[in-house]
Design a protein around this motif. Structure first.
Motif, PDB file in Angstrom:
ATOM      1  N   THR A  19      31.956  39.063  48.206  1.00 32.03           N
ATOM      2  CA  THR A  19      31.925  37.566  48.181  1.00 32.03           C
ATOM      3  C   THR A  19      33.524  37.137  47.916  1.00 32.03           C
ATOM      4  OG1 THR A  19      30.879  35.470  47.684  1.00 32.03           O
ATOM      5  CG2 THR A  19      31.189  37.337  45.825  1.00 32.03           C
ATOM      6  N   ARG A  20      33.793  36.102  48.311  1.00 28.74           N
ATOM      7  CA  ARG A  20      35.160  35.278  47.938  1.00 28.74           C
ATOM      8  C   ARG A  20      35.057  34.371  46.838  1.00 28.74           C
ATOM      9  NH1 ARG A  20      39.521  34.883  52.348  1.00 28.74           N
ATOM     10  NH2 ARG A  20      40.636  34.387  50.669  1.00 28.74           N
ATOM     11  N   GLY A  22      37.380  32.723  45.345  1.00 25.71           N
ATOM     12  CA  GLY A  22      38.557  31.847  45.677  1.00 25.71           C
ATOM     13  C   GLY A  22      39.043  32.013  47.044  1.00 25.71           C
ATOM     14  N   CYS A  23      40.464  31.339  47.208  1.00 27.03           N
ATOM     15  CA  CYS A  23      40.800  31.642  48.497  1.00 27.03           C
ATOM     16  C   CYS A  23      41.988  32.283  48.450  1.00 27.03           C
ATOM     17  CB  CYS A  23      41.275  30.068  48.813  1.00 27.03           C
ATOM     18  SG  CYS A  23      42.434  29.307  47.788  1.00 27.03           S
ATOM     19  N   GLY A  24      42.388  33.135  47.437  1.00 26.24           N
ATOM     20  CA  GLY A  24      43.447  33.976  47.447  1.00 26.24           C
ATOM     21  C   GLY A  24      43.469  35.189  48.020  1.00 26.24           C
ATOM     22  N   MET A  25      44.602  35.734  48.696  1.00 28.42           N
ATOM     23  CA  MET A  25      44.456  37.053  49.719  1.00 28.42           C
ATOM     24  C   MET A  25      43.566  38.224  48.896  1.00 28.42           C
ATOM     25  SD  MET A  25      47.431  39.300  51.462  1.00 28.42           S
ATOM     26  CE  MET A  25      48.197  39.997  50.126  1.00 28.42           C
ATOM     27  N   ASP A  27      41.299  37.889  46.540  1.00 29.55           N
ATOM     28  CA  ASP A  27      40.445  37.088  45.872  1.00 29.55           C
ATOM     29  C   ASP A  27      38.910  37.347  46.302  1.00 29.55           C
ATOM     30  OD1 ASP A  27      39.536  35.480  43.675  1.00 29.55           O
ATOM     31  OD2 ASP A  27      40.329  33.806  44.356  1.00 29.55           O
ATOM     32  N   PHE A  28      38.190  38.670  46.067  1.00 30.85           N
ATOM     33  CA  PHE A  28      37.219  38.989  46.421  1.00 30.85           C
ATOM     34  C   PHE A  28      36.291  39.681  45.331  1.00 30.85           C
ATOM     35  CE2 PHE A  28      40.219  41.912  48.632  1.00 30.85           C
ATOM     36  CZ  PHE A  28      39.858  42.889  48.011  1.00 30.85           C
TER      37      PHE A  28
END
Length: 183
Positions: A19-20, A22-25, A27-28
């Protein structure tokens, strides 16, 4: 997708569900491991099965597999290094056993790393002659690729040897070596 295997007339591929948050590269967050089966030779998806006991597990199983006549060994990376589980070859979604210090256990919490080290999320376990070879990239983004050898598919792994250093053609922090595997 992780590694896979052909069993009877099906292609079975392990997948890690993420899942993500956040929105960082990078960030999973890992959720669980599943197994997707496909028909052969047309490669049409048949089933998507979550592997029991893998939800929020700190080990991401399914990134490498190795088959013997009795078992399929399922490998994954955790905080302390690579781990291994095994299942009967034709029962991948049934009860798994996990390698502990010197034996196998049905309790994943007693699983022990095959070798304490910082390796890449994906790696390869192959048989070469009469030895097993564990091929991995050291650390998350290291340019160094190492091999280790063992008598068995579950270790102990020894003789760590640097076999390749990925050349970066020019100084660029956006070029990385990522999840080295054997082809």
């Amino acid at each position: 997708p992780g590694d896979g295997s052909v069993v009877h007339d099906s292609l079975l591929v392990f997948v890690a569900k993420f899942t993500r948050p956040g929105c960082g590269m990078w960030d999973f967050k890992f959720i669980e491991t599943a197994l997707v089966s496909f028909t052969l030779p047309d490669i049409k998806e048949v089933k998507h099965i979550t592997i029991k006991g893998t939800r929020d597990l700190p080990i991401h199983f399914g990134h490498a597999v190795f088959e013997t006549s009795d078992f399929i060994y399922i490998y994954g990376l955790g905080k302390k290094g690579p781990y291994v589980a095994r299942a009967a070859l034709y029962s991948l979604t049934e009860k798994w056993e996990y390698r502990a210090e010197n034996d196998w256990t049905s309790n994943v919490e007693k699983a022990a790393p095959m070798r304490e080290m910082d390796g890449s999320e994906q790696f390869s376990i192959i048989k070469l002659g009469d030895k097993m070879v564990y091929l991995t990239q050291m650390g998350s983004f290291s340019k160094e690729v190492y091999s280790f050898v063992s008598e068995t598919p579950y270790g102990p792994w020894s003789n760590g040897t640097l076999i390749y250093t990925t050349p970066i053609p020019f100084d660029n922090e956006n070029l990385i070596t990522y999840n080295t595997v054997a082809h």
